[in-house]
Write a protein that holds these residues in place. Sequence first.
Motif, PDB file in Angstrom:
ATOM      1  N   ALA A  14       0.827  -1.204   0.000  1.00 27.59           N
ATOM      2  CA  ALA A  14       0.000   0.000   0.000  1.00 27.59           C
ATOM      3  C   ALA A  14       0.865   1.259   0.000  1.00 27.59           C
ATOM      4  CB  ALA A  14      -0.925  -0.010   1.217  1.00 27.59           C
TER       5      ALA A  14
ATOM      6  N   ALA B 273      -0.319   5.050  -0.676  1.00 26.84           N
ATOM      7  CA  ALA B 273      -1.326   5.190   0.375  1.00 26.84           C
ATOM      8  C   ALA B 273      -0.685   5.685   1.660  1.00 26.84           C
ATOM      9  CB  ALA B 273      -2.025   3.849   0.623  1.00 26.84           C
TER      10      ALA B 273
ATOM     11  N   GLN C 167      -4.188   3.453   4.691  1.00 30.95           N
ATOM     12  CA  GLN C 167      -3.821   2.082   5.054  1.00 30.95           C
ATOM     13  C   GLN C 167      -4.728   1.560   6.162  1.00 30.95           C
ATOM     14  OE1 GLN C 167       0.396   1.726   5.913  1.00 30.95           O
ATOM     15  NE2 GLN C 167       0.920   3.116   4.233  1.00 30.95           N
TER      16      GLN C 167
ATOM     17  N   SER D 178      -8.209   0.847   4.595  1.00 30.82           N
ATOM     18  CA  SER D 178      -8.252  -0.181   3.558  1.00 30.82           C
ATOM     19  C   SER D 178      -7.669  -1.521   3.995  1.00 30.82           C
ATOM     20  CB  SER D 178      -7.500   0.305   2.306  1.00 30.82           C
ATOM     21  OG  SER D 178      -8.053   1.499   1.825  1.00 30.82           O
TER      22      SER D 178
END
Length: 317
Positions: free
Chosen positions: A212, A217, A222, A225
Amino acid sequence: MEENTLRKADFKAVRKSEKRKGYKIPWTLHLMVLPAVLLVFVFSYLPMSGFVMAFQDYKAALGITGSPWVGLKHFRFMFENDYFVKIIGNTVLFACSKVLLNLIIPFTFALLLNEVRHMGYKRSIQTLVYLPHFLSWVILSGILIDLLSQTGIVNQFLTFLFDLKKPIFFLGDGTWFRLTIIFSDVWKEFGFNTIIFLAALAGINPSLYEAAEVDGAGRFKQTMSITIPSLVPILIVVATLALGNVMNANFDQVFNLYSPMIYQQGDIIDTFVYREGLLSGQFSFATAVSLFKSMISLILIIISYRLAFKFAGYRIF
């Protein structure tokens, strides 16, 4: 269904192969468990025979075998009693509020604590919030009674800040008593419940965060998700298993903090059974109330395990 059948077939095949190889069942290990099994049997299963008192007009002088049978008399009286409806409402209110807050607060706190990078600071915070779990409600109740009294430090502090005209009667006013019961339980237990979510966080694959981060991200992305979706299964398990405690509102806590002036708003099933059975001598009626609570709890436990298996694949047997 087919998967369960295949598992059973594989298990039987392994057992047969072990027997052919001369594998011996370690009965010595079973003997090590025997004392614990006996304790559970003596103190948890044998007392269940006393539930027959719920269908009798029990007299201590006559005993269980000599007391007359009255059928469902005590259960009818229980459901016709308006006060019984109130204590069920109090019990469900306390239990559901505690279950809900003891999910939301530990879950949120675990996410925040997971973002702390200084390990010494992180462990110190975790230890501090975990310590209240080890204190009994007898000790904590004495502390709370002193702190929340009308001349206690909490009322003095609130009077200094907000210039209160009269102190708040935390343990004598029904509304404030309910809030005190709920939030004091959450304060005591949320540190222990946080450990469950921290353990789940430790099991998340670090490569997911690395991938990620390569994709650009940030920490918030993070968390939304990866972290939260990874914690959802354990959150479902904890929530569904907590359903079995809906009829348990913590007797130790309420008993040590309540008083006759707030019985209407603070009395729960367990404290009601204690007063009716041990103080008033209404053994049969108290047993009927306790049996009713046990049956509802059993149904809720069965439902909770079904839900845990359905939504999170969690099972004990």
